[in-house]
Design a protein around this motif. Structure first.
Motif, short mmCIF file in Angstrom:
data_model
loop_
_atom_site.label_atom_id
_atom_site.label_comp_id
_atom_site.label_asym_id
_atom_site.label_seq_id
_atom_site.Cartn_x
_atom_site.Cartn_y
_atom_site.Cartn_z
N VAL A 72 -9.23 -3.90 5.24
CA VAL A 72 -7.92 -3.40 4.83
C VAL A 72 -8.04 -2.18 3.93
CG1 VAL A 72 -5.79 -3.94 3.59
CG2 VAL A 72 -6.83 -5.64 5.10
N VAL A 73 -8.85 -2.28 2.89
CA VAL A 73 -8.99 -1.16 1.94
C VAL A 73 -9.70 0.02 2.62
CG1 VAL A 73 -10.04 -0.41 -0.22
CG2 VAL A 73 -8.97 -2.67 -0.06
N GLY A 74 -10.73 -0.27 3.39
CA GLY A 74 -11.46 0.79 4.06
C GLY A 74 -10.59 1.52 5.08
N SER A 75 -9.83 0.77 5.86
CA SER A 75 -8.95 1.38 6.86
C SER A 75 -7.88 2.23 6.19
CB SER A 75 -8.31 0.28 7.71
OG SER A 75 -7.42 0.82 8.65
N SER A 76 -7.32 1.74 5.10
CA SER A 76 -6.29 2.47 4.39
C SER A 76 -6.80 3.83 3.92
CB SER A 76 -5.79 1.66 3.19
OG SER A 76 -4.86 2.38 2.43
N ASN A 77 -7.95 3.83 3.29
CA ASN A 77 -8.49 5.09 2.77
C ASN A 77 -9.01 6.00 3.87
OD1 ASN A 77 -8.32 4.91 -0.28
ND2 ASN A 77 -9.33 2.97 0.17
N ALA A 78 -9.45 5.43 4.99
CA ALA A 78 -9.92 6.24 6.11
C ALA A 78 -8.77 7.04 6.73
CB ALA A 78 -10.57 5.35 7.16
N ASP A 113 1.29 7.57 -6.31
CA ASP A 113 0.34 8.69 -6.29
C ASP A 113 1.07 10.00 -5.96
OD1 ASP A 113 -2.29 9.75 -6.46
OD2 ASP A 113 -2.42 9.80 -4.29
N ASP A 114 1.92 9.96 -4.92
CA ASP A 114 2.67 11.16 -4.54
C ASP A 114 3.63 11.58 -5.65
OD1 ASP A 114 1.47 11.44 -2.06
OD2 ASP A 114 2.98 10.22 -1.03
N TYR A 115 4.28 10.61 -6.27
CA TYR A 115 5.25 10.90 -7.33
C TYR A 115 4.58 11.63 -8.49
CZ TYR A 115 8.67 10.16 -11.05
OH TYR A 115 9.56 10.35 -12.09
N LYS A 144 5.77 14.86 -11.02
CA LYS A 144 5.27 15.06 -12.38
C LYS A 144 4.25 16.20 -12.47
CE LYS A 144 7.57 11.77 -14.39
NZ LYS A 144 8.60 12.10 -15.40
N ARG A 145 3.89 16.76 -11.29
CA ARG A 145 2.95 17.89 -11.22
C ARG A 145 1.61 17.57 -11.87
NH1 ARG A 145 4.71 20.69 -7.04
NH2 ARG A 145 6.97 20.87 -7.14
N ASN A 146 1.17 16.32 -11.72
CA ASN A 146 -0.15 15.91 -12.16
C ASN A 146 -1.08 16.00 -10.96
OD1 ASN A 146 -2.49 14.50 -12.86
ND2 ASN A 146 -1.41 13.00 -14.10
N SER A 147 -1.96 17.00 -10.92
CA SER A 147 -2.77 17.27 -9.73
C SER A 147 -3.67 16.10 -9.34
CB SER A 147 -3.63 18.52 -9.95
OG SER A 147 -4.50 18.35 -11.06
N LYS A 148 -4.00 15.23 -10.30
CA LYS A 148 -4.88 14.10 -10.02
C LYS A 148 -4.12 12.90 -9.45
CE LYS A 148 -8.37 15.32 -13.48
NZ LYS A 148 -9.11 14.86 -14.67
N GLY A 149 -2.80 12.90 -9.61
CA GLY A 149 -2.02 11.78 -9.10
C GLY A 149 -2.40 10.48 -9.81
N LEU A 150 -2.36 9.40 -9.07
CA LEU A 150 -2.77 8.11 -9.62
C LEU A 150 -4.29 8.09 -9.70
CD1 LEU A 150 -1.82 5.22 -10.41
CD2 LEU A 150 -2.17 4.56 -8.03
N PRO A 151 -4.86 7.83 -10.89
CA PRO A 151 -6.33 7.83 -11.02
C PRO A 151 -6.99 6.93 -9.97
CG PRO A 151 -5.32 7.68 -13.18
CD PRO A 151 -4.20 7.56 -12.18
N GLY A 152 -8.14 7.37 -9.45
CA GLY A 152 -8.81 6.66 -8.38
C GLY A 152 -9.10 5.20 -8.69
N ARG A 153 -9.48 4.94 -9.94
CA ARG A 153 -9.84 3.55 -10.29
C ARG A 153 -8.61 2.64 -10.24
NH1 ARG A 153 -9.68 6.49 -14.97
NH2 ARG A 153 -8.37 5.71 -16.68
N TRP A 154 -7.45 3.18 -10.61
CA TRP A 154 -6.23 2.37 -10.56
C TRP A 154 -5.74 2.21 -9.13
CZ3 TRP A 154 -4.99 -0.83 -14.10
CH2 TRP A 154 -5.32 -0.57 -15.43
N LYS A 155 -5.93 3.26 -8.35
CA LYS A 155 -5.54 3.17 -6.95
C LYS A 155 -6.37 2.09 -6.25
CE LYS A 155 -4.91 7.06 -4.85
NZ LYS A 155 -5.15 8.33 -4.11
N PHE A 191 0.83 -1.20 0.00
CA PHE A 191 0.00 0.00 0.00
C PHE A 191 0.87 1.26 0.00
CE2 PHE A 191 -3.41 -2.84 0.68
CZ PHE A 191 -4.60 -2.15 0.50
N GLY A 192 2.04 1.16 0.65
CA GLY A 192 2.97 2.28 0.60
C GLY A 192 3.45 2.55 -0.81
N ALA A 193 3.65 1.49 -1.59
CA ALA A 193 4.08 1.65 -2.98
C ALA A 193 3.00 2.34 -3.81
CB ALA A 193 4.41 0.27 -3.58
N ILE A 194 1.74 2.00 -3.55
CA ILE A 194 0.64 2.68 -4.24
C ILE A 194 0.66 4.17 -3.92
CG2 ILE A 194 -1.87 2.87 -4.44
CD1 ILE A 194 -2.00 -0.14 -3.75
#
Length: 360
Positions: free
Chosen positions: A184-190, A115-117, A122-133, A108-111
Motif C-alpha cells: 500500500v505505502v509503496g504503491s502510493s509513493n510510486a 501536503d498540497d495545501y 501556505k507557499r511552503n516549498s517542502k509541504g508536509l515533511p517526509g517523516r510525517w507523510k 491517503f488523499g487527506a495526506i
C-alpha cells in the motif's frame, strides 16, 4: 445507497432485481463517475484558478515545463469526489471490503491534501515533511492490514499467490501485515513519483484498476475462482464497483489532464490512487501481479532510488534527471511521446498480468 433502494423496490417490481448484478453496477459506476467528473471538473478548475492554486515548477527541470507554472492543481479532489460518491451510490455498503478500500483511499488523499495545501496555499516549498507523510501513511496502511487479518474468515486471505505457477501459495500469517504495508505505502509513493507529466500517471492507474477489477470479480466468484485456480474470497467481488468508479473518475480527469493539461492532480490524487491500487491488490491476493502490471510505477521508483544511491556513493548520476520520464525529456523526447509510450508499456504489462489467470 441505490442498491438498498433497488433491493427494496424489487419486492414490488421484479425488474429492479437487475441491479443486484455486479456487472451492471460496474458499468453504471463507470458512467456515473465519468458524468460527475464532466459536471464538476470545469467548475473546480475555475475555482482553483480563482484562488491561484497553481503548480510550482522546478527551475532545474526540463525547460518545456516552465510554461506549466500556475496551472491549477489539487485536481485530485475531483477524482476522489467522483470515486466516493459513485461507490456510495452503487456499492454494497454492508460489505467490509468496500469500506476498507474507500477509507484507505480517502485517508491517503487527506495526506496528499495537507501536503498540497502547505505547498500551494501556505507557499511552503517542502509541504508536509517526509517523516510525517510516511508516519501517517504507515498508520493508515497498518490499521487496514490489522483489520483485515483480524476479520479474515479463511486461511486463503493470508496467502501470497505466486503467478504463473499452479497452486503455488505461501502462507504469510502475521507476515501479511508486513506485505500489505509495503504494497500500500509503496504503491502510493510510486504513483506519486510517476505523476510528473500530463496524463502520465492517470491512464496507467485506470488500466491497472480495470484489470484489478477483473481479478476482484473472478476472486469473489466461487465457480470462476475454482476454474481459474485462484483464491476464492467471498464478498471481495463487490470492490469491482470501486474499481469501475476509479476507471470512470480517472477517464473523466484525463479529459482535463491530457496534454496540455488544464489541471494537475497533485499529491492529493496521486497518493490516493496509488494506495487504492495497493489495497485492492492486497484484497484480491494479487500483490505480485500488481508489481507486474504497475511496471511503469516500479520503473519510476527504481530510477529515483538508483539515482540517489549513485550520487551519494560515487558523486555521479545515472540518469540526466530522475524520475526516469524526465531523463527521456532531457534526451530530446517530446513530452507527448514519453507519455504515450509509457501508456503503451503499461497496456502490455496489464495484458501480461491478466495472462496469469490462465498461464500456470
Amino acid at each position: 445507497m441505490l442498491l438498498w433502494l433497488t433491493t427494496y423496490l424489487a419486492q414490488y417490481y421484479h425488474a429492479f432485481n437487475v441491479f443486484q448484478y455486479l456487472t451492471l453496477r460496474a458499468i453504471l459506476s463507470v458512467l456515473t463517475a465519468l458524468t460527475i467528473s464532466f459536471v464538476v471538473g470545469p467548475y473546480m478548475i475555475r475555482r482553483l484558478s480563482q484562488y491561484k492554486v497553481g503548480q510550482m515548477v522546478r527551475d532545474d527541470g526540463p525547460q518545456s515545463h516552465l510554461s506549466k507554472a500556475g496551472t491549477p492543481t489539487m485536481g485530485g479532489a475531483l477524482i476522489l469526489i467522483a470515486i466516493a460518491l459513485t461507490t456510495l451510490l452503487w456499492g454494497d455498503l454492508s460489505n467490509r471490503y468496500v469500506w476498507v478500500v474507500l477509507l484507505v483511499t480517502l485517508g491517503f488523499g487527506a495526506i496528499g491534501l495537507i501536503d498540497d495545501y502547505r505547498k500551494l496555499i501556505k507557499r511552503n516549498s517542502k509541504g508536509l515533511p517526509g517523516r510525517w507523510k510516511l508516519f501517517w501513511q504507515s498508520v493508515i496502511a497498518l490499521l487496514a492490514a490489522f483489520y483485515l487479518i483480524a476479520s479474515s474468515n479463511s486461511v486463503v486471505e493470508m496467502q501470497l499467490v505466486i503467478p504463473f505457477v499452479k497452486n503455488a501459495t505461501i502462507h504469510l500469517g502475521w507476515g501479511f501485515v508486513v506485505l500489505a504495508y509495503f504494497v500500500v505505502v509503496g504503491s502510493s509513493n510510486a504513483v506519486n513519483l510517476t505523476d510528473g507529466l500530463d496524463g502520465l500517471a492517470i491512464l496507467p492507474s485506470v488500466m491497472v484498476a480495470g484489470a484489478l477489477g477483473i481479478f476482484a470479480y473472478l476472486t469473489g466468484n466461487a465457480e470462476f475462482s475454482r476454474y481459474l485456480i485462484i483464491p476464492y474470497v467471498p464478498g471481495v467481488g463487490e470492490i469491482v464497483v470501486f474499481c469501475a468508479a476509479l476507471v470512470g473518475a480517472g477517464l473523466g480527469f484525463l479529459w482535463f489532464n491530457t496534454y496540455p493539461a488544464q489541471v494537475f492532480m497533485g499529491d492529493m490524487g496521486s497518493l490516493a490512487l496509488g494506495a487504492a491500487l495497493g489495497i485492492i491488490a492486497v484484497l484480491v491476493r494479487q500483490e505480485l501481479v500488481l508489481f507486474l502490471m504497475g511496471g511503469v510505477f516500479v520503473l519510476e521508483t527504481v530510477s529515483v532510488i538508483l539515482q540517489v544511491a549513485s550520487f551519494k556513493l560515487t558523486g555521479k548520476r545515472i540518469f540526466r534527471m530522475a524520475p526516469i520520464h524526465h531523463h527521456f525529456e532531457l534526451k530530446g523526447w517530446p513530452e507527448p511521446r514519453v507519455i504515450v509510450r509509457f501508456w503503451i508499456i503499461t497496456f502490455i504489462l496489464v495484458l501480461c498480468g491478466l495472462a496469469t489467470l490462465k498461464l500456470r
